[in-house]
Design an enzyme around this catalytic site. Structure first.
Site, short mmCIF file in Angstrom:
data_model
loop_
_atom_site.label_atom_id
_atom_site.label_comp_id
_atom_site.label_asym_id
_atom_site.label_seq_id
_atom_site.Cartn_x
_atom_site.Cartn_y
_atom_site.Cartn_z
N SER A 74 0.58 -0.73 -0.43
CA SER A 74 -0.07 -0.29 0.33
C SER A 74 0.78 1.56 0.27
O SER A 74 1.11 1.76 -0.95
CB SER A 74 -0.93 0.01 0.98
OG SER A 74 -1.94 0.78 1.31
N ASP A 131 10.68 4.71 -10.55
CA ASP A 131 10.33 4.73 -11.54
C ASP A 131 10.65 6.18 -11.16
O ASP A 131 11.27 6.08 -12.68
CB ASP A 131 8.61 5.66 -11.55
CG ASP A 131 8.00 3.91 -11.54
OD1 ASP A 131 8.62 3.17 -11.83
OD2 ASP A 131 6.70 4.61 -12.34
N LYS A 135 -0.79 -4.10 -3.43
CA LYS A 135 -2.00 -3.86 -2.54
C LYS A 135 -2.33 -2.16 -3.35
O LYS A 135 -1.74 -1.31 -3.11
CB LYS A 135 -1.92 -3.38 -1.13
CG LYS A 135 -3.35 -2.66 -1.71
CD LYS A 135 -3.63 -2.49 0.49
CE LYS A 135 -5.56 -2.45 0.28
NZ LYS A 135 -5.25 -1.03 0.47
#
Lengths: 424, 407
Positions: free
Chosen positions: A333, A344, A358
Site C-alpha cells: 500500500s 520510476d 495492494k
C-alpha cells in the site's frame, strides 16, 4: 500497553493488529491483513473537501434505483420469520444491531477485503488508533498463556518510567485476572483517560515476589520510526531508518528521524519499509516528497474513470541523499507508493523482495451515528502508469531473507543495502 | 466416471444436496406446509423491539449504501442480491449454522429432493471416458423404458444442445423439467449406424431412498435408508413387508452416512418399528417440550434388529436410531453419530428463496439433547481406512454375526 507484537518480530503498531482482528470477523482472508490500511483516508468526515476539489455529502437518494425505490421486502419478510420463529431469540440483532448486521451483509457480499464497516463502538477505538496517539501507559504487549506479556515499553512513556521491563507478565489489571482474557479486552482495560491510574500485578521472570505497579496514564504517541547509525570504515556513517506505518504522526517522526541521522553525520540513507503495511495516502505523498522534489508520485483512477494526480511537494529534507529502500512481501500500500515513485524516478535503489501488491485506495466515511464505513474507491498507479495491484513492485536488487532460517543478528538485505551504498 | 444415477438424478447435484443437508440437517414439515405461520411458543422476547419493522436508525443502512453507490470501485449487487446480502448479514450474527438462506435455484433442487420425485425420463446415467453421456439402465415403467432407450445408448444432444463433455449435473438439468413437457434427445446406438432423434414426455420419476435385500443364506433382511424424503416411510413399509414375505426374521437397518431429511419421515419410519410411546421431544426456546408420538401403525415390533450408524448419520437418522435405542427396540452398531439435534422449518420467501429457521432442539425419549453429542452405539465397531479401501465392511460383518446368534 497498547500495542501487540507482530508475527514478524518487528514493531507493528497496534493499529494494524487491531484492524486485522476486526477484519477477521468480517471474514477477510489472511492475505488481507497486511493491507488493511487507511490508504486514501482523505476524508475523515462527510462534507469535507476531497483532494481534487470534490465534495461528498451523505445522501439517501443514491440508495434508490431508477424508479426511486429500493425494495427490501424480502429482507423484512425474513426478519419477520426470524422474529416469530427463531429458537434462540436472544441472539437476534435488534434495533441498531439489526442495521449494522444488514450493512455488514452488504459489505461482505462485495468480496472486497478492503471495504469494511465498523460499528460506533469499534469505530471510536479505531479513530484513536488512526490519530497515531491515545491515552494509556505506552507499551507493546502480547497475550500468552500465563497472561499479558510486556514485549517492550515505549521510551519516555509512563510504562517505561514506572520500570516495566520486557518479559514482565501482567497477571491482573485493576484486580481482574488476565488469564484467558482476549488481547483487545486487556488492552482496553489498560487504556484510559490521562491522569487516571491503572494497577498492574506483575510477575517478573527470575523474581519470587509479585510486583504491583500503579501507573498514571498519559498521552502516548505511537512511535513509528526507529533509527540507527551504521558505521562504515573510512567513510561517513549510513543512516538506517525503519518506518512501520504511514499514520498521521508519521511524517513528522520521519523528518525528525532523518534530521537526527544527518546531525550524527549520516550522508547516505537506508529507508526500511519491510513489513510496513501502509497507511494514509497523504502521508505516503508527504514522506515520498522528502526525497523527490517535483513530478508525479502517483495517480488514482476511480471506477468512473476520473483521474486524480498527486504531485510531489517541494521542500523535502533528503532530496540529495543517496538512498536505498528496503522492501519485502510485507511492504504494502503506502509503502508501495513510496517504493514505486523511487523506482520510476530512479531516485534511489530498491533492495529486497517483491512487495505485497495492494494498489487500491479506500476512503473512510463517518456515518450519522458515528459508525465508520471504509470503501474501496480507486486504483492507484505509479508515476510511469504501472498498476501494481496483486503484482507488487520488483526490487532493483533481489535479496531474500527468511528471519526464521538465519541467525537473529543476520540481515542479508540490510547488508546488501550497506554494501550498495558503500560504493556510492 | 462411473457414477450410476438412480432415476436420472445427477450424482453431482445429489451430492451437493447430501453434503448440504449434512450441514443443514433435517427439517420439519414438507414444503406444502411451509406457509404455516409462526408457532405461538416462539414469541419474541418480552419487551424487545420486533426486528421486522425498520427503526429510525435503519437510515444508516441507506446512508452506507448511498456512499457505496457513489464511490465503490466495483459492482454492487442488484436489488435481489442486496436483499440476500442483508439477510445473510443478520444470519451471520446468529450462533447457528443451520439457519440459512437458500436462493431460488438451489431451493428448487432442494424441493425435489425432499419430495423424492421430479419430472424426468427415468434412467440411470453416467459419463464415459470420452465425456459422453451414457444411459446405464432405464428404470421400469418410465418414459425412458417405454421409449425403448437402452443401456449403453449415448445421448449426444438435448433439445439441440450438445452435451458431450458437459458436467453430468448440467446435462441432467437439461433433461429434467416440468412433468408433461417434451424433451428431444439425439441418441447414438452402436448397432444403428446413424444417430436418431427420440422425443419423450417427462413424467414424475421416483427417487428411491430405501434399498433392501435378503442377506444370502441367512434369515436377515438388510435395509438401507439413504435419506428421509416425503416418500421414505412408504418405501420403508414396502421394503419391510417384502422382506418379511421373503422369510426375514431379523433385520439390519443401515443408516450410515444418512444425513437426515424430513422430521415427518423420521417419525413415520420410527412408527413402523415402535408400537406406541414417545419417539422424540422437540424443545423450544421457552423450555417447553412437545412430544412426538408413535403413530400406532408398526409392522415390525419384534424381529431382532441392529441399526448401523456412523459419524455421517445425522439429524432424522439420529431420531430414528435414538428412538429405537431408547425404547429397547434395537441396538446400535458402528461409531458415534453426528450429533445434529436441531429442527429447522424452511420458509419460502416472496421471491422464491427459502429461509431455513432453527425453531427447536430435539431430545431422545430419555431426554438427551443430542445437539452436540450424538448417539453412542452399544456395539462399537470402527472401520479403518485400509478396510474401507479394501472394500471390507467390519460393521456389516459384525452385525451379521451378532444377528445370527440372536433368536
Amino acid at each position: 500497553m497498547e500495542q501487540q507484537k507482530s508475527n514478524n518480530g518487528f514493531s507493528a503498531p497496534f493499529l494494524f493488529s487491531f484492524l486485522f482482528l476486526i477484519l477477521a470477523s468480517f471474514g477477510a482472508g489472511w492475505a488481507g491483513h497486511w493491507t488493511l490500511q487507511q490508504l486514501g483516508v482523505s476524508l475523515p468526515l462527510p462534507g469535507l473537501p476531497l483532494p481534487g476539489g470534490q465534495r461528498l455529502e451523505p445522501t439517501t437518494e443514491a440508495a434508490l434505483d431508477e424508479e426511486g425505490n429500493l425494495d427490501l421486502s424480502v429482507f423484512w419478510e425474513a426478519m419477520k420469520l426470524l422474529d416469530e420463529n427463531y429458537y434462540a431469540q436472544e441472539e437476534l440483532p435488534r434495533e441498531d444491531e439489526l442495521t449494522y448486521s444488514a450493512i455488514e451483509g452488504l459489505v461482505e457480499s462485495l468480496d472486497d477485503p478492503h471495504t469494511n464497516f465498523l460499528t460506533p463502538q469499534l469505530a471510536s477505538d479505531f479513530q484513536a488508533d488512526l490519530q497515531g496517539e491515545f491515552e494509556g501507559i505506552g507499551a507493546r504487549v502480547d497475550m500468552a498463556e500465563e497472561g499479558l506479556v510486556i514485549v517492550a515499553p515505549f521510551p519516555g512513556t509512563p510504562a517505561a518510567e514506572a520500570g516495566l521491563e520486557p518479559g514482565d507478565i501482567v497477571l491482573e489489571i485493576d484486580g481482574r485476572t488476565t488469564q484467558g482474557m482476549d488481547l483487545l479486552e486487556a488492552v482496553s482495560l489498560v487504556r484510559g483517560e490521562r491522569g487516571t491510574v491503572v494497577s498492574l500485578k506483575v510477575r517478573r521472570p527470575g523474581e519470587a515476589d509479585l510486583i504491583v505497579f500503579d501507573i498514571t496514564r498519559g498521552n502516548i504517541v505511537i512511535p513509528v520510526v526507529e533509527t540507527a547509525l551504521i558505521e562504515v570504515e573510512g567513510q561517513s556513517p549510513i543512516g538506517h531508518l525503519r518506518l512501520t506505518d504511514f499514520g498521521r504522526n508519521s511524517v513528522e517522526q520521519f523528518k525528525e528521524g532523518i534530521n537526527e541521522l544527518r546531525a550524527q553525520g549520516a550522508e547516505r540513507l537506508i529507508v526500511d519499509l519491510r513489513f510496513n503495511p501502509g497507511g494514509l495516502l497523504n502521508a505516503a505523498v508527504e514522506i515520498t516528497s522528502q526525497f523527490i522534489d517535483e513530478g508525479l508520485i502517483l495517480s488514482e483512477k476511480t471506477s468512473d474513470g476520473q483521474e486524480v494526480r498527486h504531485p510531489a511537494e517541494r521542500g523535502g529534507v533528503a532530496v540529495d541523499m543517496p538512498l536505498v529502500v528496503l522492501i519485502n512481501e510485507g511492504s504494502a500500500s503506502a509503502s508501495e507508493i513510496l517504493a514505486g515513485a523511487i523506482k520510476d524516478t530512479e531516485r534511489g535503489t530498491l533492495i529486497g523482495t517483491t512487495s505485497f501488491g495492494k494498489g487500491s485506495v479506500q476512503r473512510l466515511h463517518e456515518l450519522s451515528d458515528n459508525s465508520l464505513l471504509r470503501i474501496t474507491v480507486a486504483r492507484w498507479f505509479t508515476p510511469n502508469g504501472n498498476a501494481i495491484h496483486e503484482v507488487g513492485i520488483e526490487p532493483d536488487i533481489y535479496v531474500e531473507w527468511n528471519p526464521e532460517e538465519t541467525a537473529p543478528d543476520e540481515d542479508p538485505q540490510l547488508d546488501a543495502a550497506v554494501e550498495f551504498l558503500r560504493n556510492q | 466416471m462411473e457414477s450410476v444415477i438412480k432415476g436420472c438424478v445427477a450424482t453431482v447435484a445429489a451430492m451437493m444436496l447430501v453434503l448440504f443437508f449434512f450441514v443443514a440437517g433435517f427439517m420439519t414439515s414438507a414444503y406444502r406446509h411451509s406457509t404455516v405461520t409462526g408457532p405461538a411458543y416462539a414469541s419474541p422476547i418480552d419487551g424487545a423491539a420486533p426486528i421486522a419493522t425498520p427503526s429510525e436508525n435503519f437510515n444508516v443502512f441507506y446512508e452506507a449504501l448511498g456512499f457505496m453507490r457513489q464511490e465503490f470501485y466495483g459492482e454492487l449487487p442488484d436489488e435481489q442480491h442486496l436483499n440476500y446480502a442483508t439477510i445473510r448479514g443478520v444470519l451471520a450474527r446468529l450462533d447457528d449454522g443451520n439457519t440459512i438462506l437458500v436462493e431460488p435455484a438451489a431451493h428448487e433442487q432442494e424441493r425435489e429432493r425432499f419430495q423424492g420425485e421430479f419430472g424426468g425420463i427415468g434412467a440411470q446415467v453416467s459419463t464415459n471416458e470420452q465425456g459422453e453421456f451414457v444411459i446405464v439402465a432405464p428404470i421400469d415403467d418410465t418414459p425412458a423404458a417405454n421409449a425403448d432407450l437402452r443401456a449403453n445408448d449415448v445421448i449426444l444432444e438435448v433439445d439441440g444442445t450438445p452435451i458431450t463433455g458437459m458436467p453430468i449435473g448440467e446435462s441432467i438439468e437439461l433433461i429434467k423439467g416440468e412433468v408433461g413437457t417434451e424433451v428431444t434427445l439425439l441418441v447414438f446406438r452402436a448397432s444403428e449406424g446413424e444417430p436418431f432423434s427420440l422425443t419423450l414426455v417427462r413424467a414424475k420419476i421416483p427417487d428411491p431412498t430405501v434399498y433392501h435385500e435378503m442377506i444370502e443364506e441367512t434369515e436377515i433382511g438388510y435395509i438401507r435408508v439413504g435419506f428421509f424424503s416425503a416418500r421414505t416411510t412408504d418405501e420403508l413399509r414396502k421394503a419391510i413387508t417384502e422382506l418379511q414375505e421373503q422369510g426375514a426374521s431379523k433385520l439390519m437397518l443401515d443408516l450410515r452416512n444418512n444425513p437426515g431429511g424430513l422430521l415427518d419421515a423420521a417419525i413415520g419410519t420410527s412408527s413402523l418399528f415402535i408400537g406406541d410411546g414417545i419417539i422424540a421431544y422437540q424443545q423450544f426456546n421457552d423450555d417447553s417440550r412437545k412430544p412426538l408420538e408413535a403413530r400406532g401403525d408398526a409392522i415390525s415390533k419384534d424381529e431382532p434388529m441392529l441399526v448401523l450408524i456412523n459419524e455421517g448419520s445425522a439429524s432424522a437418522s439420529e431420531i430414528l436410531a435414538g428412538a429405537l435405542q431408547a425404547s429397547g427396540r434395537a441396538r446400535l452398531i458402528g461409531t458415534q453419530s453426528y450429533g445434529k439435534g436441531t429442527v429447522q422449518i424452511p420458509y419460502t420467501l416472496e421471491d422464491g428463496s427459502s429461509l431455513h429457521v432453527t425453531i427447536a432442539h430435539w431430545l431422545t425419549p430419555d431426554g438427551i439433547d443430542l445437539s452436540s453429542d450424538g448417539l453412542m452405539p452399544e456395539l462399537y465397531v470402527e472401520t479403518t481406512d485400509e478396510q474401507r479401501e479394501a472394500g471390507e465392511d467390519p460393521v456389516f460383518n459384525k452385525a451379521v454375526e451378532t444377528l445370527k446368534e440372536l433368536n
